[in-house]
Design a protein around this motif. Sequence first.
Motif, PDB file in Angstrom:
ATOM      1  N   GLU A   1      -8.449   2.388 -13.521  1.00 14.98           N
ATOM      2  CA  GLU A   1      -8.253   1.766 -12.538  1.00 14.98           C
ATOM      3  C   GLU A   1      -8.601   2.464 -11.187  1.00 14.98           C
ATOM      4  O   GLU A   1      -8.677   3.871 -11.272  1.00 14.98           O
ATOM      5  N   SER A   2      -9.122   2.055 -10.124  1.00 15.92           N
ATOM      6  CA  SER A   2      -9.690   2.675  -8.984  1.00 15.92           C
ATOM      7  C   SER A   2      -8.447   3.094  -8.114  1.00 15.92           C
ATOM      8  O   SER A   2      -7.481   2.633  -8.180  1.00 15.92           O
ATOM      9  N   THR A   3      -8.733   4.426  -7.456  1.00 15.93           N
ATOM     10  CA  THR A   3      -7.675   4.785  -6.613  1.00 15.93           C
ATOM     11  C   THR A   3      -8.168   4.173  -5.261  1.00 15.93           C
ATOM     12  O   THR A   3      -9.396   4.691  -4.590  1.00 15.93           O
ATOM     13  N   ALA A   4      -7.210   3.404  -4.454  1.00 13.36           N
ATOM     14  CA  ALA A   4      -7.786   2.907  -3.329  1.00 13.36           C
ATOM     15  C   ALA A   4      -6.502   2.540  -2.588  1.00 13.36           C
ATOM     16  O   ALA A   4      -5.290   2.802  -2.823  1.00 13.36           O
ATOM     17  N   LYS A   5      -6.599   2.731  -1.088  1.00  9.40           N
ATOM     18  CA  LYS A   5      -5.636   2.331  -0.266  1.00  9.40           C
ATOM     19  C   LYS A   5      -6.213   1.326   1.040  1.00  9.40           C
ATOM     20  O   LYS A   5      -7.532   1.233   0.951  1.00  9.40           O
ATOM     21  N   VAL A   6      -5.196   0.874   1.621  1.00  6.83           N
ATOM     22  CA  VAL A   6      -5.864   0.105   2.779  1.00  6.83           C
ATOM     23  C   VAL A   6      -6.450   0.807   3.813  1.00  6.83           C
ATOM     24  O   VAL A   6      -6.049   1.665   4.262  1.00  6.83           O
ATOM     25  N   GLY A   7      -7.736   0.577   4.329  1.00  7.29           N
ATOM     26  CA  GLY A   7      -8.530   1.138   4.994  1.00  7.29           C
ATOM     27  C   GLY A   7      -9.783   0.406   5.494  1.00  7.29           C
ATOM     28  O   GLY A   7     -10.438  -0.340   4.527  1.00  7.29           O
ATOM     29  N   SER A   8     -10.931   1.015   6.230  1.00  7.35           N
ATOM     30  CA  SER A   8     -12.036   0.594   6.595  1.00  7.35           C
ATOM     31  C   SER A   8     -12.896   2.113   6.917  1.00  7.35           C
ATOM     32  O   SER A   8     -12.410   3.077   7.470  1.00  7.35           O
ATOM     33  N   TRP A   9     -13.888   2.121   6.339  1.00  7.10           N
ATOM     34  CA  TRP A   9     -14.987   3.322   6.505  1.00  7.10           C
ATOM     35  C   TRP A   9     -15.295   3.161   7.965  1.00  7.10           C
ATOM     36  O   TRP A   9     -15.815   4.203   8.561  1.00  7.10           O
ATOM     37  N   ARG A  10     -15.255   1.950   8.769  1.00  9.70           N
ATOM     38  CA  ARG A  10     -15.852   1.851  10.047  1.00  9.70           C
ATOM     39  C   ARG A  10     -14.459   2.675  11.172  1.00  9.70           C
ATOM     40  O   ARG A  10     -14.728   2.888  12.241  1.00  9.70           O
ATOM     41  N   GLY A  11     -13.387   2.972  10.336  1.00 12.36           N
ATOM     42  CA  GLY A  11     -12.423   3.645  11.184  1.00 12.36           C
ATOM     43  C   GLY A  11     -11.762   2.896  12.425  1.00 12.36           C
ATOM     44  O   GLY A  11     -11.414   1.825  12.529  1.00 12.36           O
ATOM     45  N   ALA A  12     -11.872   3.654  13.579  1.00 12.72           N
ATOM     46  CA  ALA A  12     -11.583   2.894  14.857  1.00 12.72           C
ATOM     47  C   ALA A  12     -12.247   1.831  15.442  1.00 12.72           C
ATOM     48  O   ALA A  12     -12.031   0.998  16.250  1.00 12.72           O
TER      49      ALA A  12
ATOM     50  N   ASP B   1       0.784  -1.218   0.006  1.00  7.55           N
ATOM     51  CA  ASP B   1       0.212  -0.085   0.132  1.00  7.55           C
ATOM     52  C   ASP B   1       0.929   1.205  -0.057  1.00  7.55           C
ATOM     53  O   ASP B   1       1.730   1.535   1.027  1.00  7.55           O
ATOM     54  N   PHE B   2       0.802   2.033  -1.043  1.00  9.59           N
ATOM     55  CA  PHE B   2       1.751   3.282  -1.093  1.00  9.59           C
ATOM     56  C   PHE B   2       1.379   4.079  -0.009  1.00  9.59           C
ATOM     57  O   PHE B   2       2.150   4.924   0.313  1.00  9.59           O
ATOM     58  N   ALA B   3       0.123   4.121   0.640  1.00 12.05           N
ATOM     59  CA  ALA B   3      -0.041   5.327   1.752  1.00 12.05           C
ATOM     60  C   ALA B   3       0.815   4.951   2.784  1.00 12.05           C
ATOM     61  O   ALA B   3       0.814   5.522   3.770  1.00 12.05           O
ATOM     62  N   ARG B   4       1.204   3.749   2.885  1.00  8.13           N
ATOM     63  CA  ARG B   4       1.774   3.191   4.211  1.00  8.13           C
ATOM     64  C   ARG B   4       3.368   2.718   3.740  1.00  8.13           C
ATOM     65  O   ARG B   4       3.607   1.427   3.463  1.00  8.13           O
ATOM     66  N   PRO B   5       4.316   3.644   3.529  1.00  6.62           N
ATOM     67  CA  PRO B   5       5.655   3.203   2.818  1.00  6.62           C
ATOM     68  C   PRO B   5       6.392   2.303   3.789  1.00  6.62           C
ATOM     69  O   PRO B   5       6.363   2.196   4.820  1.00  6.62           O
ATOM     70  N   LEU B   6       6.963   1.173   2.988  1.00  7.81           N
ATOM     71  CA  LEU B   6       7.604   0.128   3.653  1.00  7.81           C
ATOM     72  C   LEU B   6       9.035   0.169   3.836  1.00  7.81           C
ATOM     73  O   LEU B   6       9.790  -0.724   4.115  1.00  7.81           O
ATOM     74  N   TRP B   7       9.624   1.242   3.119  1.00  6.08           N
ATOM     75  CA  TRP B   7      11.039   1.277   2.855  1.00  6.08           C
ATOM     76  C   TRP B   7      11.957   1.923   4.194  1.00  6.08           C
ATOM     77  O   TRP B   7      11.171   2.626   4.911  1.00  6.08           O
ATOM     78  N   ARG B   8      12.854   1.456   4.382  1.00  2.00           N
ATOM     79  CA  ARG B   8      13.840   2.015   5.481  1.00  2.00           C
ATOM     80  C   ARG B   8      14.030   3.418   5.141  1.00  2.00           C
ATOM     81  O   ARG B   8      14.163   3.891   4.064  1.00  2.00           O
ATOM     82  N   PRO B   9      14.291   4.294   6.008  1.00  2.00           N
ATOM     83  CA  PRO B   9      14.573   5.812   5.725  1.00  2.00           C
ATOM     84  C   PRO B   9      15.822   6.142   5.150  1.00  2.00           C
ATOM     85  O   PRO B   9      15.991   7.197   4.469  1.00  2.00           O
TER      86      PRO B   9
END
Length: 467
Positions: free
Chosen positions: A329-340, A304-312
């Motif tokens: 193509e849809s624009t999407a990231k990992v997440g949920s509408w239910r939030g917390a 998921d690009f919204a959560r970079p996995l690379w070392r600094p």
Amino acid sequence: MCANVNTADAINNTMAESVPTRVSYLLWFAQEHVNFRAADVESVASIFGIKINYKTQISEYPYCIVDLPSEEEAKLLASRCISVKSILELWGHGKTVEELHENVKKLPETLTSPYFGADKTFRLVVETFCKSISQKEKVERIESFGYLPIEGDVNLKNPDVVYYLLEYFGQDSNNIPEKPYELFFGRRVADGQRALITKLSLKTRHFLGNTSMDAQLSLLMANQAKIVPGSLVYDPFVGSGSLLVSAAQFGGYVCGADLDFLMIHGKTRPVRPNQKVREKGESIKSNMRQYNLSSRYLDVLVADFARPLWRPDVRFDAILTDPPYGVRESTAKVGSWRGADIKPILEKHLPHHIPAKVDYDIQELMRDLLDFSANYLCMGGRLVFWLPICREEYDEEKSLPKHECLKLVSNCEQVLSCHSSRLLLCMEKVEEPLIKEKTPPAQLTSTTKFRDRYFSGRPLNNVDLTE
């Protein structure tokens, strides 16, 4: 586009002043992606450290006259340029046939005689722009150069020297003049890299996706990114890996990532007509193998690009990408509408769990892309990416994303329809970020709700699109 100066007056005035001791060079362009020419030539010149003195500016005309330090620099330009068909050593130029021949005859023998010897086979090519002429007319034009003291034999397949007569009849195919506006004659120094477009064509590509970038645009992006042998290249929205193929073709070591698990593993629905299931082994890696580029392929990841996995401390020489913007193509990231309220996943379910996804707003995506590039590009590294716009509302000051660590190098437009375009933006890292926090999302006026505008076929006037 830059306005072109009067080519004939500029060159003829120079010729009239004195007998030339050296010649200029003519860049003869392909008539495709006109807006990308200048960025292509300038990027390649920057790669090789070539200083170009423009006698005419690169514009919508299919030619540009330049001064180069030597023929070697001309060959280096041709060795990477995708927009250039051929580079000629310009021996003559004029607005009329008589003026052309007069200027050709002025050239000193010291410049031309090395190519006229009996041991030099030759061919003379006649090429016209915006007008077709018969073979008989071509022969007449060739015979008009009978005063040249050429002693060698004709060889149409593999000559030692190729001469070109180029005639420019304007660009209005509905109003073609009887005589050309401009004529050029010269010796071919080198051809551009147009053959790579055929070599890497999607028509013969093993693995394709819905949004596979065509070979020509991919190669243009690789040039703008200044990819050279040994460059480390990353595509965070890799898809079917078309950009990796072009980057590897120029010597880059390539890797990528994408949120689409099925695409990364070659399990998506086939896109070729009449193909029901994918062939065995279809993948980005198989594309690299197809072009003998396996040694430059590092790997691709599901991420998921919204959560970079690379070392600094990771640094890339170039980032090439075509971010999704919700059309094919849809624009999407990992997440949920239910939030917390989302419940944790039990460990026993993790191996088969597919995370839920939410919409990835294009302005947030662009913010993340620029932040990522500022942090993970090496100094002087380039980010090259596409940005969709609504043409009626485009304003360069408000519509382009900005970052204090990235400098805009070029902005090339590809028109998609009467109301929409996409821009190929090239940005270069000029300083390290002082803070690691995310910058606020840019308010990109012409990209807000781009998908809605694209499918409506018109701008959504008088509607608040910021909510």
